[in-house]
Design a protein around this motif. Structure first.
Motif, PDB file in Angstrom:
ATOM      1  N   PRO A 549       0.806  -1.231   0.000  1.00 34.63           N
ATOM      2  CA  PRO A 549       0.000   0.000   0.000  1.00 34.63           C
ATOM      3  C   PRO A 549       0.834   1.274   0.000  1.00 34.63           C
ATOM      4  CG  PRO A 549      -0.865  -1.581   1.579  1.00 34.63           C
ATOM      5  CD  PRO A 549       0.463  -2.104   1.137  1.00 34.63           C
ATOM      6  N   PHE A 550       1.980   1.273   0.695  1.00 34.23           N
ATOM      7  CA  PHE A 550       2.777   2.493   0.771  1.00 34.23           C
ATOM      8  C   PHE A 550       3.395   2.853  -0.567  1.00 34.23           C
ATOM      9  CE2 PHE A 550       2.763   2.147   5.454  1.00 34.23           C
ATOM     10  CZ  PHE A 550       2.447   3.461   5.737  1.00 34.23           C
ATOM     11  N   LEU A 551       4.000   1.867  -1.234  1.00 36.06           N
ATOM     12  CA  LEU A 551       4.608   2.178  -2.526  1.00 36.06           C
ATOM     13  C   LEU A 551       3.537   2.479  -3.564  1.00 36.06           C
ATOM     14  CD1 LEU A 551       7.408   2.604  -3.536  1.00 36.06           C
ATOM     15  CD2 LEU A 551       7.518   0.228  -4.252  1.00 36.06           C
ATOM     16  N   THR A 552       2.423   1.766  -3.480  1.00 33.67           N
ATOM     17  CA  THR A 552       1.298   2.066  -4.371  1.00 33.67           C
ATOM     18  C   THR A 552       0.829   3.497  -4.162  1.00 33.67           C
ATOM     19  OG1 THR A 552       0.588  -0.243  -4.391  1.00 33.67           O
ATOM     20  CG2 THR A 552      -1.056   1.413  -4.986  1.00 33.67           C
ATOM     21  N   LEU A 553       0.675   3.894  -2.896  1.00 32.60           N
ATOM     22  CA  LEU A 553       0.254   5.258  -2.576  1.00 32.60           C
ATOM     23  C   LEU A 553       1.218   6.277  -3.165  1.00 32.60           C
ATOM     24  CD1 LEU A 553      -1.773   6.962  -0.767  1.00 32.60           C
ATOM     25  CD2 LEU A 553       0.046   6.913   0.962  1.00 32.60           C
ATOM     26  N   SER A 554       2.500   6.017  -3.071  1.00 27.00           N
ATOM     27  CA  SER A 554       3.502   6.992  -3.524  1.00 27.00           C
ATOM     28  C   SER A 554       3.419   7.252  -5.018  1.00 27.00           C
ATOM     29  CB  SER A 554       4.908   6.506  -3.155  1.00 27.00           C
ATOM     30  OG  SER A 554       5.323   5.425  -3.962  1.00 27.00           O
ATOM     31  N   PHE A 555       2.931   6.280  -5.783  1.00 23.89           N
ATOM     32  CA  PHE A 555       2.843   6.457  -7.241  1.00 23.89           C
ATOM     33  C   PHE A 555       1.496   7.013  -7.700  1.00 23.89           C
ATOM     34  CE2 PHE A 555       6.504   3.576  -7.256  1.00 23.89           C
ATOM     35  CZ  PHE A 555       7.325   4.263  -8.131  1.00 23.89           C
ATOM     36  N   LEU A 556       0.557   7.171  -6.791  1.00 26.88           N
ATOM     37  CA  LEU A 556      -0.717   7.774  -7.185  1.00 26.88           C
ATOM     38  C   LEU A 556      -0.566   9.250  -7.507  1.00 26.88           C
ATOM     39  CD1 LEU A 556      -3.217   6.112  -4.677  1.00 26.88           C
ATOM     40  CD2 LEU A 556      -2.601   5.388  -6.990  1.00 26.88           C
ATOM     41  N   ALA A 557       0.585   9.823  -7.138  1.00 25.53           N
ATOM     42  CA  ALA A 557       0.821  11.246  -7.412  1.00 25.53           C
ATOM     43  C   ALA A 557       1.703  11.462  -8.635  1.00 25.53           C
ATOM     44  CB  ALA A 557       1.480  11.892  -6.188  1.00 25.53           C
ATOM     45  N   LEU A 558       1.916  10.421  -9.437  1.00 32.35           N
ATOM     46  CA  LEU A 558       2.823  10.513 -10.584  1.00 32.35           C
ATOM     47  C   LEU A 558       2.040  10.712 -11.877  1.00 32.35           C
ATOM     48  CD1 LEU A 558       5.745  10.395 -11.536  1.00 32.35           C
ATOM     49  CD2 LEU A 558       5.560   7.917 -11.642  1.00 32.35           C
ATOM     50  N   PRO A 559       1.943  11.949 -12.370  1.00 32.59           N
ATOM     51  CA  PRO A 559       1.057  12.237 -13.501  1.00 32.59           C
ATOM     52  C   PRO A 559       1.569  11.769 -14.862  1.00 32.59           C
ATOM     53  CG  PRO A 559       2.191  14.235 -12.814  1.00 32.59           C
ATOM     54  CD  PRO A 559       2.547  13.184 -11.811  1.00 32.59           C
ATOM     55  N   VAL A 560       2.802  11.252 -14.924  1.00 31.72           N
ATOM     56  CA  VAL A 560       3.322  10.793 -16.217  1.00 31.72           C
ATOM     57  C   VAL A 560       2.998   9.322 -16.468  1.00 31.72           C
ATOM     58  CG1 VAL A 560       5.163  12.498 -16.280  1.00 31.72           C
ATOM     59  CG2 VAL A 560       5.593  10.282 -15.204  1.00 31.72           C
ATOM     60  N   ILE A 561       2.197   8.720 -15.602  1.00 32.00           N
ATOM     61  CA  ILE A 561       1.782   7.323 -15.752  1.00 32.00           C
ATOM     62  C   ILE A 561       0.264   7.276 -15.913  1.00 32.00           C
ATOM     63  CG2 ILE A 561       1.719   5.053 -14.653  1.00 32.00           C
ATOM     64  CD1 ILE A 561       4.513   5.741 -15.338  1.00 32.00           C
ATOM     65  N   PRO A 562      -0.260   6.489 -16.887  1.00 35.07           N
ATOM     66  CA  PRO A 562      -1.720   6.374 -17.052  1.00 35.07           C
ATOM     67  C   PRO A 562      -2.362   5.751 -15.801  1.00 35.07           C
ATOM     68  CG  PRO A 562      -0.491   5.478 -18.941  1.00 35.07           C
ATOM     69  CD  PRO A 562       0.506   5.694 -17.852  1.00 35.07           C
ATOM     70  N   GLU A 563      -3.689   5.875 -15.624  1.00 33.67           N
ATOM     71  CA  GLU A 563      -4.604   6.682 -16.407  1.00 33.67           C
ATOM     72  C   GLU A 563      -5.039   7.920 -15.622  1.00 33.67           C
ATOM     73  OE1 GLU A 563      -6.855   3.070 -18.849  1.00 33.67           O
ATOM     74  OE2 GLU A 563      -7.922   4.114 -17.283  1.00 33.67           O
ATOM     75  N   LEU A 564      -5.284   7.734 -14.323  1.00 34.83           N
ATOM     76  CA  LEU A 564      -5.753   8.837 -13.490  1.00 34.83           C
ATOM     77  C   LEU A 564      -4.869   8.949 -12.253  1.00 34.83           C
ATOM     78  CD1 LEU A 564      -8.096  10.905 -13.551  1.00 34.83           C
ATOM     79  CD2 LEU A 564      -9.362   9.365 -12.024  1.00 34.83           C
ATOM     80  N   LYS A 565      -4.380  10.152 -11.970  1.00 33.36           N
ATOM     81  CA  LYS A 565      -3.508  10.398 -10.813  1.00 33.36           C
ATOM     82  C   LYS A 565      -3.977  11.653 -10.097  1.00 33.36           C
ATOM     83  CE  LYS A 565      -0.675   7.068 -12.113  1.00 33.36           C
ATOM     84  NZ  LYS A 565      -0.488   5.808 -11.464  1.00 33.36           N
ATOM     85  N   ILE A 566      -3.223  12.022  -9.048  1.00 39.75           N
ATOM     86  CA  ILE A 566      -3.556  13.230  -8.305  1.00 39.75           C
ATOM     87  C   ILE A 566      -2.271  13.956  -7.932  1.00 39.75           C
ATOM     88  CG2 ILE A 566      -3.596  12.012  -6.091  1.00 39.75           C
ATOM     89  CD1 ILE A 566      -5.881  13.921  -5.257  1.00 39.75           C
ATOM     90  N   THR A 567      -2.273  15.274  -8.061  1.00 45.98           N
ATOM     91  CA  THR A 567      -1.145  16.094  -7.629  1.00 45.98           C
ATOM     92  C   THR A 567      -1.657  17.116  -6.620  1.00 45.98           C
ATOM     93  OG1 THR A 567      -1.286  17.959  -9.192  1.00 45.98           O
ATOM     94  CG2 THR A 567      -0.289  15.909 -10.000  1.00 45.98           C
ATOM     95  N   ASP A 568      -0.765  17.960  -6.142  1.00 44.40           N
ATOM     96  CA  ASP A 568      -1.196  18.990  -5.192  1.00 44.40           C
ATOM     97  C   ASP A 568      -2.135  19.997  -5.847  1.00 44.40           C
ATOM     98  OD1 ASP A 568       1.295  19.884  -6.592  1.00 44.40           O
ATOM     99  OD2 ASP A 568       0.910  21.737  -5.491  1.00 44.40           O
TER     100      ASP A 568
END
Length: 584
Positions: A549-568
Motif C-alpha cells: 500500500p505504501f509504494l502504491t500510494l507513492s505512485f498515485l501522485a505521478l502524472p506521467v503514468i496512465p490513467e488517473l492520478k492526483i497532484t497537489d
C-alpha cells in the motif's frame, strides 16, 4: 600507483612472473561472451582480473570446487531513494545479493533539493564497495502539473558531466515536452549528446509511432513497457529493453515471452523501485534472474541480461564479464539454476561470504548530512491545516475515481456513484471501497491541497501517509476519516518526513525519513524493523497483503503514468494531459 606501474604489475601476474593477490580455483566460470561454461583459475591483482588459466602463486587461494562463478550483477535502473536507505546502507543490502554496480537516477532527491540533492548522493557513494553510477535527472519537475521543491535546467546539470560516476541523462518522462521541442528539454538532450553520454527513456503509454521521437532524440532505453507487444516495439526500433521487476511494477512475467536467443543481448533487468523489505527477502536483479529461470529462460542468458548486457548498454567497458583486464567483480554460486549466492567479490575483495557481510569494507558515514544543512523543514513548507482542510465538495453524485491495479504503476479511470452528506461533501465508504485521497504541497507553503477518491486500498479504518510521493514528493495521504488523515499528516510533519499508519486518533506505527523526507539515516536492519511495524499496522486497519500500500500510494501522485492520478493541484488525467474536475 601510476597507470604504467599498474599495467606492469598486471602483466607480471598474467605471465606468472609475479604473485596474484587472489586466485580462485576449480570453479565453473560462466562466459557471458560465448554463453558457455569454461574452467580455469582466475588470477586477480589490484582489483583486476589478470588472467584465466593455470595459476598457483597467490596471497589468497579460494577453492570453488563444485561451484559456479558469474560476473557481479548490475542493476540498470534504480532509484536508491525508493529503498529509503542512504547509499552506504543500500550498498550493504544489494551486495549480499551479488549486485556490484547500479545505475541510479537521483531524481527523487533532486525534486526536493535540486543540485544539492544530486551532489549528496554522489558524495555519499564515495568509497563504497559498490559502483553507484548516476544518470542525471532530466525532468525536475517531472511535469508542470505539480509543485516540486526544485527546478533543474541544462545549466544546472552541465557541471555534473565531469564527474567520473555520471554516465548520462536519466529517464526522459515528459513526452509532451519532447514532442513539442521544448527548449529546456532540447538543451538537456543536446548537452548529453555533446558529452557522448547515455540517455534513458520513460515511454509509459507511448505508441510505436511515438517511440520514433525517443529514438531520434538519442534515447536508447526504456523500462516502462508492461506487455510483450510494447516490449517488441522497443526492440524493433533499436532500443535496449529494460525488464522491470520491483515492489509495485512487476512486469517480468508479461514481458519475458518476447525474449529470444536472437534478441536477448538487447535485454537487461532493472528494479526501478524496490523497498527495503523486498530487497532483503527477495533481492535485487538476482531475484529477476531466478524468476526468469523459473519461467523457462536459460540460466546463462539470464545471467547475461544482468551483467554484460547492462555493461554494454551503459558503456561500462571493464565490467559485466569474467575476463582479463576486467574488474574482479565476481559472484560464487552454490547453484546456478537457483542462483544460490555463496561469496561476493568487489574488485578482488571478498565483501560477502557464507551469509555474512564484511562490515570493515564500508567507510564511516560522511559527517555532513543533508538533513542538517540547506533543507527547509516540513513545518516551514506547509501551512497549518484547518479541520475543514480536507472537505471535498461534489456537485454530482457521480465522481471520477482513481482505481488501483495491484502491483502496477498504472491506474484505472473509474466513474462511480459516491455518497455525499447534507452539505454535498464526499463521504468515504469502506463498503464501496471509496476512500479519500489528499496531496499536500510541502515545499513552498503554497497551501495547495489536491483532493480525490481512491478505490482499491480496502482499509476498514484509519489512514496512511507518506512524504514519498513520486516525483515531486509532496505529502500524500489516504484514509477513512478526515480526523485520522489530519493526524497522520501532522505526524509526518513533526518527524520532518516519513511514513505512518493512524487509526482511531492514534499513531500505530511510523518510520522517520529526515533526509529530505525520503531517506533514513539509520541502519538497514533498523529501517526494515520499522517497515515491518508499519506492515503490522496496515493489517490492523484491514489493508491487503497482496500488494504494497505504501509504494502504491507513492505512485498515485505521478502524472506521467496512465490513467488517473492526483497532484497537489488536483485530479490529473493522463490521456488529456490535464487536470480534470472531480465530477463526471
Amino acid at each position: 600507483m601510476k597507470t604504467n606501474e599498474r599495467l606492469k604489475k598486471r602483466i607480471e601476474v598474467a605471465s606468472k612472473r609475479g604473485a596474484a593477490d587472489v586466485i580462485i580455483q576449480n570453479g565453473s566460470i560462466v562466459n557471458v561472451f560465448t554463453g558457455e561454461i569454461m574452467t580455469g583459475d582466475i588470477a586477480i591483482v589490484d582489483g583486476v582480473i589478470a588472467g584465466i588459466g593455470e595459476y598457483t602463486d597467490g596471497a589468497t587461494i579460494v577453492d570453488a570446487t563444485g561451484q559456479w562463478i558469474i560476473p557481479g550483477l548490475i542493476d540498470g535502473h534504480v532509484h536508491i531513494e525508493s529503498s529509503m536507505l542512504a547509499p552506504r546502507e543500500f550498498a550493504k543490502v544489494v551486495l549480499q545479493h551479488g549486485v556490484t554496480a547500479v545505475v541510479t537516477d537521483p531524481h527523487e532527491i533532486a525534486n526536493v533539493m535540486g543540485s544539492v540533492g544530486i551532489q549528496y548522493m554522489l558524495d555519499q557513494s564515495e568509497g563504497l564497495p559498490l559502483d553507484i553510477y548516476v544518470n542525471l535527472p532530466s525532468c525536475v519537475p517531472a511535469t508542470p502539473f505539480e509543485t516540486s521543491g526544485a527546478q533543474l535546467e541544462a545549466a544546472d546539470l552541465q557541471p555534473f558531466y565531469q564527474h567520473p560516476k555520471v554516465l548520462g541523462l536519466a529517464e526522459v518522462m515528459d513526452f509532451p515536452a519532447l514532442a513539442s521541442g521544448s527548449p529546456s528539454l532540447i538543451n538537456k538532450l543536446s548537452d548529453a549528446i555533446d558529452h557522448q553520454a547515455h540517455i534513458d527513456g520513460h515511454a509509459a503509454g507511448i505508441t510505436r509511432e511515438q517511440l520514433n521521437l525517443y529514438m531520434t532524440a538519442g534515447i536508447r532505453t526504456d523500462h516502462e513497457c508492461i506487455n510483450a507487444e510494447e516490449a517488441k516495439h522497443r526492440l524493433d526500433l533499436g532500443m535496449y529493453l529494460m525488464i522491470r521487476e520491483g515492489t509495485v511494477a512487476k512486469d517480468l512475467e508479461a514481458i519475458l515471452p518476447v525474449v529470444t536467443t536472437r534478441n536477448s543481448r538487447r535485454c537487461l533487468f532493472v528494479t526501478d523501485d524496490k523497498l527495503i523489505d523486498d530487497l532483503l527477502t527477495e533481492g535485487s536483479v538476482d531475484y529477476s534472474i531466478r524468476l526468469a529461470i523459473s519461467k523457462g529462460l536459460d540460466p546463462i542468458t539470464a545471467v547475461q541480461m544482468a551483467t554484460i548486457n547492462t555493461a554494454e548498454c551503459f558503456g561500462l567497458r571493464d565490467q559485466g564479464a569474467i575476463a582479463p583486464g576486467y574488474k574482479a567483480d565476481l559472484v560464487i554460486l552454490d547453484d546456478l539454476q537457483q542462483l544460490v549466492i555463496n561469496q561476493v567479490f568487489k574488485q578482488g575483495v571478498r565483501v560477502y561470504a557464507n551469509g555474512k557481510l564484511d562490515e570493515e569494507a564500508f567507510p564511516s558515514l560522511t559527517p555532513a548530512s543533508i538533513s542538517n544543512q540547506n533543507v527547509t523543514s516540513l513545518r516551514n513548507g506547509i501551512k497549518p491545516l484547518q479541520p475543514n482542510a480536507l472537505h471535498l465538495p461534489l456537485q454530482s453524485e457521480f465522481a471520477n475515481v482513481i482505481g488501483i491495479i495491484p502491483n502496477s504503476l498504472v491506474t484505472r479511470h473509474l466513474k462511480e456513484a459516491v455518497e455525499r452528506d447534507h452539505e454535498q461533501l464526499f463521504v468515504t465508504s469502506t463498503k464501496q471501497d471509496q476512500l479519500k485521497l489528499a496531496v499536500v504541497e510541502r515545499h513552498h507553503a503554497t497551501g495547495n491541497i489536491g483532493l480525490g477518491i481512491v478505490k482499491g486500498l480496502q482499509f476498514r479504518k484509519g489512514a496512511i501517509v507518506s512524504s514519498v510521493a513520486h516525483d515531486s514528493h509532496n505529502i500524500i495521504c489516504a484514509g477513512v476519516t478526515d480526523e485520522d488523515m489530519l493526524l497522520a499528516i501532522e505526524h509526518v510533519v513533526t518527524m520532518n518526513g516519513g511514513l505512518a499508519v493512524v487509526a482511531d486518533g492514534e499513531v500505530l506505527a511510523s518510520l522517520p525519513l529526515p533526509v529530505c523526507g525520503l531517506l533514513s539515516e539509520q541502519s538497514y536492519s533498523e529501517v526494515n524493523e520499522q517497515m515491518l511495524g508499519l506492515y503490522a499496522a496496515l493489517r490492523e486497519i484491514g489493508a491487503l497483503d497482496t500488494f504494497n500500500p505504501f509504494l502504491t500510494l507513492s505512485f498515485l501522485a505521478l502524472p506521467v503514468i496512465p490513467e488517473l492520478k492526483i497532484t497537489d493541484k488536483g485530479l490529473f488525467e493522463f490521456a488529456s494531459n490535464a487536470h480534470i474536475s472531480m465530477e463526471c
